[in-house]
Enzyme design. Structure first.
Site, short mmCIF file in Angstrom:
data_model
loop_
_atom_site.label_atom_id
_atom_site.label_comp_id
_atom_site.label_asym_id
_atom_site.label_seq_id
_atom_site.Cartn_x
_atom_site.Cartn_y
_atom_site.Cartn_z
N LYS A 83 0.86 -1.19 0.00
CA LYS A 83 0.00 0.00 0.00
C LYS A 83 0.90 1.24 0.00
O LYS A 83 1.77 1.39 0.87
CB LYS A 83 -0.85 -0.03 1.27
CG LYS A 83 -2.22 0.57 1.15
CD LYS A 83 -2.98 0.23 2.44
CE LYS A 83 -4.31 0.89 2.51
NZ LYS A 83 -4.88 0.78 3.85
C1 E4P Z 1 -8.32 1.29 4.19
O1 E4P Z 1 -7.50 0.91 3.41
C2 E4P Z 1 -8.12 2.47 5.06
O2 E4P Z 1 -6.95 2.29 5.75
C3 E4P Z 1 -9.28 2.66 5.98
O3 E4P Z 1 -10.47 2.25 5.35
C4 E4P Z 1 -9.37 4.05 6.55
O4 E4P Z 1 -10.57 4.18 7.27
P1 E4P Z 1 -10.84 5.39 8.28
O5 E4P Z 1 -11.00 6.64 7.48
O6 E4P Z 1 -12.10 5.02 8.98
O7 E4P Z 1 -9.65 5.46 9.19
#
Ligand code: E4P
Length: 217
Positions: A83
């Site tokens: 990522k």
């Molecule tokens: C997914 O890849 C993200 O890390 C995650 O959905 C972020 O979510 P949040 O905005 O609730 O922290």
């Protein structure tokens, strides 16, 4: 629509995985920190439980450093998706890792233009954040719809991975729009089973069963 679970908590992943609800896992530095575990160790354990893609996020900001981190993360298991953030350095890293055959999830996407760039850089997944846009009184679901349209217009193979999902409603709306994947915290996936009329109907059935003395085993 594939379900990814957005957590680094092993017990939660196992519970949903046993039910066939987990097509992959997403983590980020905040979720790893919350788990209190070493990133390499916990990510390896997740990869041994789940056969689908497991996203592990780099923490460097410069392209060379991101690449070194991405290559190290990719060695954890065959199902790692590295990522990277949607910055110019992240896009460069995405292109190199993709050319090397590693899955890449480009994260922190907040605009259709960013999603277009990620597709051009060969991203396996683009992660538009719905909830964080909603927090600013914008409509995160509109972004999912725009990206779906643009990718379909040109046949981009990058998968739309709806992220920052905060409610069961987000899940059904993403499915209607045609997101390829939605990643959600375990509590949101479980909340999808809830309906007030299910609870009400069940209470009536239980009361009638008791009154009639119905026994099955
Ligand atoms: C997914 O890849 C993200 O890390 C995650 O959905 C972020 O979510 P949040 O905005 O609730 O922290």
């Amino acid at each position: 629509m594939k379900f990814f679970v957005d957590t680094a908590e092993i017990d939660e992943i196992k519970e949903l995985n046993d039910l066939g609800m987990v097509d992959g896992v997403t983590t980020n530095p905040s979720l790893i920190a919350k788990s209190g575990r070493d990133i390499l160790e916990v990510t390896k354990e997740i990869c041994s439980i789940v056969s689908g893609p497991v996203s592990a996020e780099v923490v460097a900001l410069e392209a060379d450093d991101m690449l070194a981190e991405g290559r190290k993360l990719a060695k954890i298991a065959d199902n790692i998706a590295v990522k990277v953030p949607l910055t110019w350095a992240g896009l460069k890293t995405c292109k190199t890792l993709t050319d090397e055959g590693t899955m890449v999830n480009v994260t922190l996407c907040f605009s259709a233009n960013q999603a277009l760039l990620a597709a051009k850089a060969g991203a396996t997944f683009i992660s538009p954040f719905i909830g964080r846009l909603d927090d600013l009184n914008m409509d995160g679901l509109d972004l999912i719809e725009d990206i779906r349209t643009i990718y379909d217009n040109y046949g981009f193979e990058t998968q739309v991975l709806a992220a920052s999902i905060r409610s069961a409603n987000h899940m059904s709306e993403c499915a209607k729009i045609g997101a390829d994947v939605a990643t959600a915290p375990p509590k949101v996936i479980k909340a999808m089973a809830n309906h007030v009329l299910t609870d009400k109907g069940l209470a009536t059935f239980m009361a009638d069963a008791e009154k009639a003395g119905i026994k099955i085993v």
